[in-house]
Design an enzyme around this catalytic site. Structure first.
Site, PDB file in Angstrom:
ATOM      1  N   LYS A  86     -36.968 -22.869  14.717  1.00 18.44           N
ATOM      2  CA  LYS A  86     -36.351 -23.853  15.602  1.00 18.44           C
ATOM      3  C   LYS A  86     -35.098 -24.410  14.920  1.00 18.44           C
ATOM      4  O   LYS A  86     -35.079 -24.594  13.690  1.00 18.44           O
ATOM      5  CB  LYS A  86     -37.376 -24.964  15.871  1.00 18.44           C
ATOM      6  N   SER A 137     -40.085 -28.903  23.344  1.00 14.39           N
ATOM      7  CA  SER A 137     -38.703 -28.624  23.065  1.00 14.39           C
ATOM      8  C   SER A 137     -38.483 -27.349  22.245  1.00 14.39           C
ATOM      9  O   SER A 137     -37.353 -26.923  22.078  1.00 14.39           O
ATOM     10  CB  SER A 137     -38.092 -29.819  22.311  1.00 14.39           C
ATOM     11  N   SER A 166     -44.329 -30.271  21.575  1.00 13.28           N
ATOM     12  CA  SER A 166     -43.278 -29.253  21.678  1.00 13.28           C
ATOM     13  C   SER A 166     -43.615 -27.884  21.146  1.00 13.28           C
ATOM     14  O   SER A 166     -42.790 -26.981  21.215  1.00 13.28           O
ATOM     15  CB  SER A 166     -42.020 -29.737  20.973  1.00 13.28           C
TER      16      SER A 166
END
Ligand code: GLN
Length: 442
Positions: free
Chosen positions: A39, A114, A138
């Site tokens: 990420k 996310s 997330s």
């Protein structure tokens, strides 16, 4: 697709699915043992790190996050930094300052958020593992929308050194993959004490040996408000769990209802303080009129480069912490957090895990997301947020598909430090679950 093919075709794959914000130019897998992505809120030496925010454009960290450093040391090659909601603020990865990842099962739908780009990469690329980060869900949310396995460990299990913080008391780094066995394998590498993150220093040994999940508790509050399709897929999955010898009980966990409002107070309070460091001086963009007074200069930079959701969260969090209001909001939210923890502890005394669907619906279309208010999208998190404010480890496994072929996930929440029971149920579940891979074409 082999590793070499994957690297060669990576750019084309990415044009279609938009999972990577930054990618390696080096298409030679060399003698790396595995390929991974991370990420984009985890710092990486050789790739720009923006955490989905334009305010960080051009930021090239001088160090690797501990989790990335450890995967590289184990022979991993970092091939990309994955698209995400700006600083992790979102549920669909649509709040990104850059590219928005597309769902591998239907390009008109979101990947979840996310860590949407990470779930997309794990779903689309074979033999791939992706690092995600969860503050309020997330990892599990996008894992569920993209039909992959995802684990968020106990808070403190993985060092947050090198993580661009959203909410420091909530953030956890975990793993997403198509294969259940990868969760155990890669968590073993990234977990452990790290002096550079004191919150990782008090953890017990990481016992990852097999431990069958014997029993789960389904809270009534966790099966309210579901779409019809998720409800029916989940029901079948529960029957299948029973046939695997797992005892299933229904319980009350009244605190779960209050977790979501408490979370948004805690998370935005912490986020608004964390974002104070982005003033156009130390990281990313440095531009504008340097002769302005500091306040005027940073107001200009922040107005221009923070997205709407980041601004909303700064306002919310600053309001919640305002002098005279802290006791009313933040302190109360912390009390709620303790009540949620107590509720989990009570139920987990007699059960190995708490179980519910991961998300109340399957991946929504972008056209529907654009009609949602901020509050509606916050509310979508009511199933993932409780385990996050409790700091308990949680796992999403694909558990079926709706009538349009979109994946449905279910989420197991175990007691603090008891990740082993989650690895074990993921592997046991995988043995009898018919995973439908998305059709990947470029
Ligand atoms: N959707 C939640 C939020 O917007 C959780 C996001 C996250 O875990 N980073 O805060």
């Amino acid at each position: 697709m082999s590793s070499a093919d994957t690297l060669r075709d990576l750019k084309r794959i990415n044009e279609k699915y938009q999972m990577f914000h930054a990618m390696t130019d080096d298409v030679d897998a060399g003698d790396s043992k595995f390929l991974f992505s991370a990420k984009d809120n985890l710092t990486s030496k050789d790739m720009e790190t923006c955490a989905g925010s334009r305010i960080l454009e051009g930021y090239h960290p001088v160090f690797d996050a501990t989790s990335i450093e450890k995967l590289r040391a184990a022979g991993g090659k970092l091939i990309g930094k994955t698209n995400m909601d700006e600083f992790g603020f979102g549920t669909f990865s649509t709040n990104s300052g850059f590219e928005i990842p597309r769902n591998p099962y239907d390009l008109d739908r979101a990947c979840g958020g996310s860590s949407g780009g990470s779930a997309c990469a794990a779903s689309v690329i074979d033999d791939h593992v992706s690092l995600g980060v969860s503050t309020g869900g997330s990892i599990c949310c996008p894992a569920s929308f993209c039909g992959v396995y995802g684990i968020a460990p106990t808070y403190g299990r993985v060092s947050r050194h090198g993580l661009i913080d959203y909410g420091n008391s909530l953030d956890k780094i975990g793993v997403l993959s198509q294969k259940a066995a990868d969760l155990r394998k890669y968590m073993e590498i990234i977990a452990g004490k790290d002096e550079r993150d004191p919150t990782s220093m008090v953890q017990p040994d990481f016992d990852t040996s097999y431990k069958k999940m014997e029993s789960v508790a389904i809270p009534k509050e966790g099966i309210e408000g579901l779409s019809k399709e998720v409800e029916s897929v989940f029901k079948d999955a529960v029957e299948r769990l029973k046939s695997m010898g797992v005892q299933v009980d229904y319980v009350d966990m009244p605190s779960l209802k209050y977790a979501m409002p408490a979370y948004y107070i805690l998370a935005t309070s912490e986020a608004s303080t964390n974002l104070a460091r982005y003033v156009g001086m130390r990281y990313g963009h440095q531009e504008g009129d340097h002769s302005l007074k500091f306040d005027d200069y940073f107001t200009e930079v922040r107005s221009k480069y923070f997205g709407d959701e980041a601004k909303r969260r700064i306002l919310l969090g600053t309001y919640a912490r305002m002098a005279g209001f802290g006791g009313r909001h933040y302190a109360k939210a912390r009390e709620v957090r303790q009540v949620v923890i107590n509720d989990y502890k009570r139920v987990l005394e007699t059960h190995d895990a708490v179980l519910a669907p991961t998300m109340p619906f399957t991946a929504p279309r972008f056209s529907d997301i654009s009609k949602m208010s901020a509050l509606e999208s916050y509310k979508a998190d009511y199933l993932t947020v409780p385990a996050n404010i409790a700091g308990t480890p949680h796992l999403s496994v694909p558990c079926g598909y709706d009538s349009e072929g979109m994946p449905v996930g279910m989420q197991f929440v175990a007691d603090h430090w008891n990740e082993r029971v989650l690895f074990s149920i993921a592997e046991d579940w995988e043995k009898q679950f018919d995973l439908r891979r998305p059709e990947v074409s470029i």
